[in-house]
Design a protein around this motif. Structure first.
Motif, mmCIF file in Angstrom:
data_model
loop_
_atom_site.group_PDB
_atom_site.id
_atom_site.type_symbol
_atom_site.label_atom_id
_atom_site.label_comp_id
_atom_site.label_asym_id
_atom_site.label_seq_id
_atom_site.Cartn_x
_atom_site.Cartn_y
_atom_site.Cartn_z
ATOM 1 N N VAL A 1 36.952 43.716 45.167
ATOM 2 C CA VAL A 1 36.450 45.152 45.542
ATOM 3 C C VAL A 1 37.100 46.019 44.333
ATOM 4 O O VAL A 1 38.428 45.931 44.200
ATOM 5 N N THR A 2 36.228 46.576 43.493
ATOM 6 C CA THR A 2 36.692 47.419 42.440
ATOM 7 C C THR A 2 36.077 48.914 42.591
ATOM 8 O O THR A 2 35.174 49.199 43.348
ATOM 9 N N SER A 3 36.991 49.907 41.965
ATOM 10 C CA SER A 3 36.224 51.103 42.231
ATOM 11 C C SER A 3 36.545 51.764 40.576
ATOM 12 O O SER A 3 37.556 51.398 40.077
ATOM 13 N N GLY A 4 35.372 52.789 40.378
ATOM 14 C CA GLY A 4 35.622 53.535 39.195
ATOM 15 C C GLY A 4 34.578 54.575 39.016
ATOM 16 O O GLY A 4 33.874 54.782 40.143
ATOM 17 N N ALA B 1 41.646 52.230 35.497
ATOM 18 C CA ALA B 1 43.127 52.080 34.902
ATOM 19 C C ALA B 1 43.227 50.740 34.207
ATOM 20 O O ALA B 1 44.266 50.396 33.733
ATOM 21 N N VAL B 2 42.620 49.673 34.702
ATOM 22 C CA VAL B 2 42.914 48.355 34.315
ATOM 23 C C VAL B 2 42.145 47.687 33.237
ATOM 24 O O VAL B 2 40.767 47.601 33.744
ATOM 25 N N PRO B 3 42.380 47.411 32.186
ATOM 26 C CA PRO B 3 41.551 46.863 31.026
ATOM 27 C C PRO B 3 40.995 45.554 31.496
ATOM 28 O O PRO B 3 41.947 44.705 32.043
ATOM 29 N N GLY B 4 39.929 45.039 31.299
ATOM 30 C CA GLY B 4 39.474 43.616 31.598
ATOM 31 C C GLY B 4 38.821 43.484 32.989
ATOM 32 O O GLY B 4 38.299 42.489 33.250
ATOM 33 N N ALA B 5 38.692 44.618 33.651
ATOM 34 C CA ALA B 5 38.147 44.447 35.121
ATOM 35 C C ALA B 5 36.864 44.255 35.069
ATOM 36 O O ALA B 5 36.144 43.419 35.664
ATOM 37 N N ASP B 6 35.826 45.017 33.966
ATOM 38 C CA ASP B 6 34.558 44.626 33.867
ATOM 39 C C ASP B 6 34.261 43.049 33.329
ATOM 40 O O ASP B 6 33.234 42.684 33.939
ATOM 41 N N LEU C 1 41.463 39.717 29.880
ATOM 42 C CA LEU C 1 41.419 38.842 30.922
ATOM 43 C C LEU C 1 42.334 37.969 31.482
ATOM 44 O O LEU C 1 42.692 37.705 32.733
ATOM 45 N N ARG C 2 42.830 37.326 30.464
ATOM 46 C CA ARG C 2 44.159 36.512 30.915
ATOM 47 C C ARG C 2 45.414 37.226 31.467
ATOM 48 O O ARG C 2 45.861 36.776 32.361
#
Length: 908
Positions: free
Chosen positions: A293-296, A266-271, A90-91
């Motif tokens: 706005v996120t996609s997955g 592709a991005v860890p920590g998004a959830d 997250l950081r």
């Protein structure tokens, strides 16, 4: 419900357009946008990439946004730190978002709170005790602040050596003040950690540095990971709030909400970011401008539920894009309920694109149209830009003028003097058109200068001399006493309340001169006097006391308060506030026993209601037993008590109850009759034991064949009471004994002198020399000095007969005696130290602090519970033919006083 779900890319685009439109203060809440979670088809081009193309409108003006589609660099982490992996991810993710938004095309946002927190969590401090780590951290923070100019040419080297030396001295002080967070508006990011963020319990930390040490490695890993995650998000959102502007005079692109696009696959920590933002919004309830706005390929775990029971799905629209408004309305409708449940998914809106063919066929960029159908950088209305210079110029002139005039009026100034002269220091506030607060008696804003101004000027001069003498004789302590008074004439009471305050000021002036003329000794304090106005009948006693407490916190010389002159509910509030501030209060004329329950720091030099009632009952019992007839006819063993029906008057009701108890103990038939005092609506004459006003009470008193006990106030009610007696039975008046408050009526000689037909007796706490009897040397000295300072005290303007000046002198001198005792013991003088020193004014035990005051012996008895002098003298004075008589004055004093009659009761 957990979230809203809708299909269609066109609906998504229309929804984002509605959320992207610049918000204003008139926009209905909530102002915070939902987080849009898109579920995209397997193997399809990333949705966020398609959305990013929508933010490149014609004209080359890029819509500020952050697009994070790659794994951010992670620092300071360890693959084995599984418990803190979410924190590290997250950081890093928030750091990447901040980098994107900080770019010029991203909006130029600054993130001082988050950057500081990120730096603290990565700083490398040595393993050492916390005190050493804090010292090292202070140095690192200073170096960090100077880092921007570390590699530039040092301009300080070209300055003269004196300025360089000044810089070396002031620079550490500047950084300490800035990083401590103690000054509002200066170093606000440091202050935010101590005052605003709710996650790491900052209250136990007095400075930012001790809290920052908890955030440095490895200490932050000992904290709850959830709280650390929330702190990271809180700092990020707080910075966004600070940078976002709903009215864009400058940086107009910030009038639109900042957009953050994330590829969750592709991005860890998004959830973790989505869930933590939802938790923080539920916890704080503060709006923020973020549009995420996120996609997955799948929903986040905390949103998706296997049973699907809580999923709310809108029906498939007939035309793409027509139901975006309905999506937003339904989300807003269900949000309050879900927030109360602390549902982290309450802020999520799901866009299902798994079966959307339009997503594949949509061109990269639709034709740009200005307004609500295209994404455009924010623009303020034209009139704001065209007239900004004129408006700012008007504001620069008008606002300070209006604020200055209003503030000067609010602080009881003239309204214009702030432009012409330096404002006088004071703690004044206009409440109900009365100036409430603390000021020097020489301040021109002292109310009613025609009555109080002469004494005020004398006290002001003595204050100046005390300050000057203290500088010349620094071994002599300087103590400040605050006279708490009600400076305002009561309706119907004329100038009597003002003159009573003046008499108290006279007593304080005599005390000042006595101390000024004493030889230089470390146990002989110099006295400075301030006035605290609590308004008519001490109506704003609590407010005035709070201002005195703030002044005492800033000025240690303020050690005590003297002189409240009315026992009312507001007086209790004032005593409670003063006690909470650690300031003892020594009352001069207050006699209500109930006031001692308001504060353990409260003392009084006047005999209390219980003692006055005991003396009165013993005196009347003695008259009946010896057959004396003060009215020329026998007295029946009955007592009728007249009491003011004022729920805020503690004195009148308390004295009446004490009289009923004491006379009842001696076998008297007792009845109480209430009357409505001046300034109150007329009472109901049909109620048993109640008459309409003081005049009716006086007329009714003519029927009493026993003693009539008046327990009300002197002005104006007793004057009205006597007029009622004279109207009906001036040739055969009843036997009347009045309360000590009637001394204010007696001393107003122009008023009381007109009463030549109704004699009465009244209680007094102090006798003037002209009333006869043996006069102690202390009394002669006091009045000689008083008449020398204020010659008009011997004329009809004087009020010495009521004893207010003498009692106030004794109250002030009691504090001086306590301070002198501390000086002899080499103890620093303060309010907290004066309190126990006051209890040492006694001859009980091994103490020798008892002294002979002007109004009698002052001896507090040597116990914590007793804070009133033992056997304080109570005088019974005869009033006849328009004046107090010296022929028949009885004084009940101590057991060892030879002038005290044998029937006088002694304190238990």
């Amino acid at each position: 419900m957990n979230y809203i779900r809708f299909p269609g890319f066109r609906t998504l685009r229309k929804l984002l357009l509605q959320l992207y439109v610049p918000t204003h203060r008139s926009t209905p809440p909530p102002h915070t946008s939902p987080m849009v979670v898109c579920v995209q088809p397997e193997g399809h081009t990333r949705v966020v990439g398609v959305l990013a193309e929508q933010f490149e409108p014609a004209g080359g003006r890029r819509v500020p946004h952050a697009n994070v589609t790659e794994r951010p660099d992670s620092t300071g982490g360890n693959a084995l730190d599984l418990r803190y992996r979410d924190v590290l991810e997250l950081r890093s993710l928030l750091g990447a978002i901040c980098n994107e938004l900080a770019r010029t095309e991203g909006g130029g946002y600054r993130f001082p709170r988050f950057r500081l927190l990120q730096w603290l969590m990565e700083v490398d401090l040595p393993s050492a005790p916390p005190e050493d780590r804090i010292v090292e951290l202070q140095k690192r923070l200073q170096d960090r602040s100077l880092g921007r100019i570390a590699h530039r040419k040092d301009p300080v080297s070209d300055l003269p050596w004196r300025l360089r030396l000044l810089g070396w001295v002031l620079t550490p002080a500047y950084f300490w003040v800035r990083q401590s967070g103690v000054v509002p508006g200066f170093g606000r990011q440091y202050r935010w950690f101590l005052r605003r963020q709710p996650n790491l319990a900052p209250r136990p930390h007095r400075t930012f540095f001790s809290l920052a040490e908890r955030l440095a490695p490895p200490e932050w890993k000992r904290e709850d990971p959830e709280q650390v995650r929330r702190l990271l998000v809180n700092a990020f959102l707080a910075d966004l709030r600070r940078e976002h502007r709903r009215i864009g005079w400058f940086r107009r692109y910030r009038t639109t909400v900042p957009i953050v696009l994330l590829d969750r696959d592709a991005v860890p920590g998004a959830d973790t970011l989505i869930r933590t933002i939802g938790a923080v919004r539920n916890e704080t309830g503060i709006d923020d401008p973020l549009l995420l706005v996120t996609s997955g390929s799948a929903l986040p775990a905390f949103v998706a539920h296997p049973d699907g029971g809580d999923v709310f799905a809108l029906p498939q629209p007939t035309a793409c894009g027509e139901d975006a408004t309905e999506v937003l309305e339904r989300w807003r409708a269900q949000l309050p309920h879900e927030r109360r449940r602390r549902n982290e998914a309450a802020w999520v809106v799901v866009c299902d694109l798994t079966n959307d063919r339009d997503l594949r066929q949509l061109p990269p960029r639709e034709p740009a149209k200005r307004g609500r159908q295209s994404f455009e950088p924010g623009h303020p209305p034209l009139w704001r830009r065209r007239w900004v210079a004129a408006v700012l110029a008007g504001v620069v002139v008008a606002v300070p003028t209006a604020v200055g005039v209003f503030d000067d009026w609010r602080t009881c100034g003239t309204g214009l003097t702030w432009l012409l002269e330096e404002r006088l220091p004071s703690e004044l506030e206009r409440i109900d058109d009365v100036c409430i607060g603390v000021l020097d008696p020489g301040d021109p804003r002292l109310p009613y200068p025609e009555v109080l101004g002469g004494v005020g000027a004398t006290i002001h001069e003595f204050n100046r001399r005390a300050d000057e003498l203290h500088r010349e004789q620094p071994d002599r302590p300087l103590v400040t006493l605050v006279l708490l008074a009600g400076i305002d004439p009561v309706a119907g009471g004329g100038d009597a309340p003002l003159t009573a305050v003046r008499e108290q000021m006279v007593g304080m002036a005599v005390l000042q001169e006595v101390q000024l003329e004493k030889a230089a000794q470390p146990f002989e304090p110099l006295v400075r006097v301030l006035i605290a106005n609590a308004g008519p009948t001490l109506a704003h006693g609590g407010t005035a006391a709070e201002k005195v407490g703030r002044m005492a916190a800033a000025d240690p010389s303020v050690v005590a308060v003297v002189g409240p002159n009315q026992s009312r509910v507001t007086t209790e509030q004032a005593l409670e506030s003063l006690g909470a501030a650690g300031l003892p209060t020594v009352a001069a004329v207050l006699t209500a026993d109930a006031l001692f329950e308001a504060s353990r720091l409260y003392f009084s030099v006047a005999p209390q209601n219980s003692r006055q009632a005991a003396v009165t009952a013993a005196y009347v019992d003695h008259l009946i037993a010896t057959g004396e007839q003060p009215t020329g006819r026998p007295l029946a063993r009955r007592a009728r008590i007249y009491v003011a029906d004022d729920p805020g008057d503690i004195f009148s009701r308390g004295f009446a109850d004490e009289l009923a108890t004491r006379f009842g103990e001696r076998g008297f038939a007792v009845e109480q009759v209430a009357f409505t005092p001046a300034g109150f609506p007329p009472g109901d004459p049909g109620n048993a034991g109640h008459v309409t006003d003081a005049a009716e009470a006086g007329r009714e008193a003519c029927d009493a064949d026993g003693v009539v006990l008046y327990a009300g106030r002197g002005n104006p009610d007793f004057r009205t009471f006597i007029d009622g007696v004279a109207y009906r039975c001036k040739n055969r008046p009843p036997y009347i004994i009045a309360s000590s408050d009637v001394t204010t009526y007696v001393a107003d000689r122009d008023v009381s002198g007109a009463n030549r037909s109704v004699p009465f007796e009244y209680l007094s706490h102090a006798l003037a020399p002209e009333l006869g009897g043996p006069v102690p040397v202390e009394v002669r000295d006091f009045y000689a000095r008083l008449y020398e300072l204020f010659p008009w005290e011997q004329t009809n303007l004087g009020r010495s007969l009521d004893g207010y000046a003498a009692l106030t002198y004794d109250a002030g001198f009691t504090v001086v005696a306590a301070a002198g005792h501390l000086g002899q013991e080499n103890i620093a003088i303060s309010g907290a130290a004066v309190w126990p020193a006051l209890m040492a004014i006694t001859d009980a035990g091994d103490e020798t602090g008892r002294y002979q005051g002007v109004s009698g012996v002052i001896d507090f008895g040597g116990t914590i519970e007793r804070r009133v002098p033992v056997d304080k003298p109570v005088a019974i004075v005869r009033f006849a033919d328009g004046a107090p008589s010296a022929e028949r004055n009885i004084v009940c004093a101590g057991r060892d006083d030879p002038a005290t009659p044998a029937w006088c009761p002694a304190d238990r």
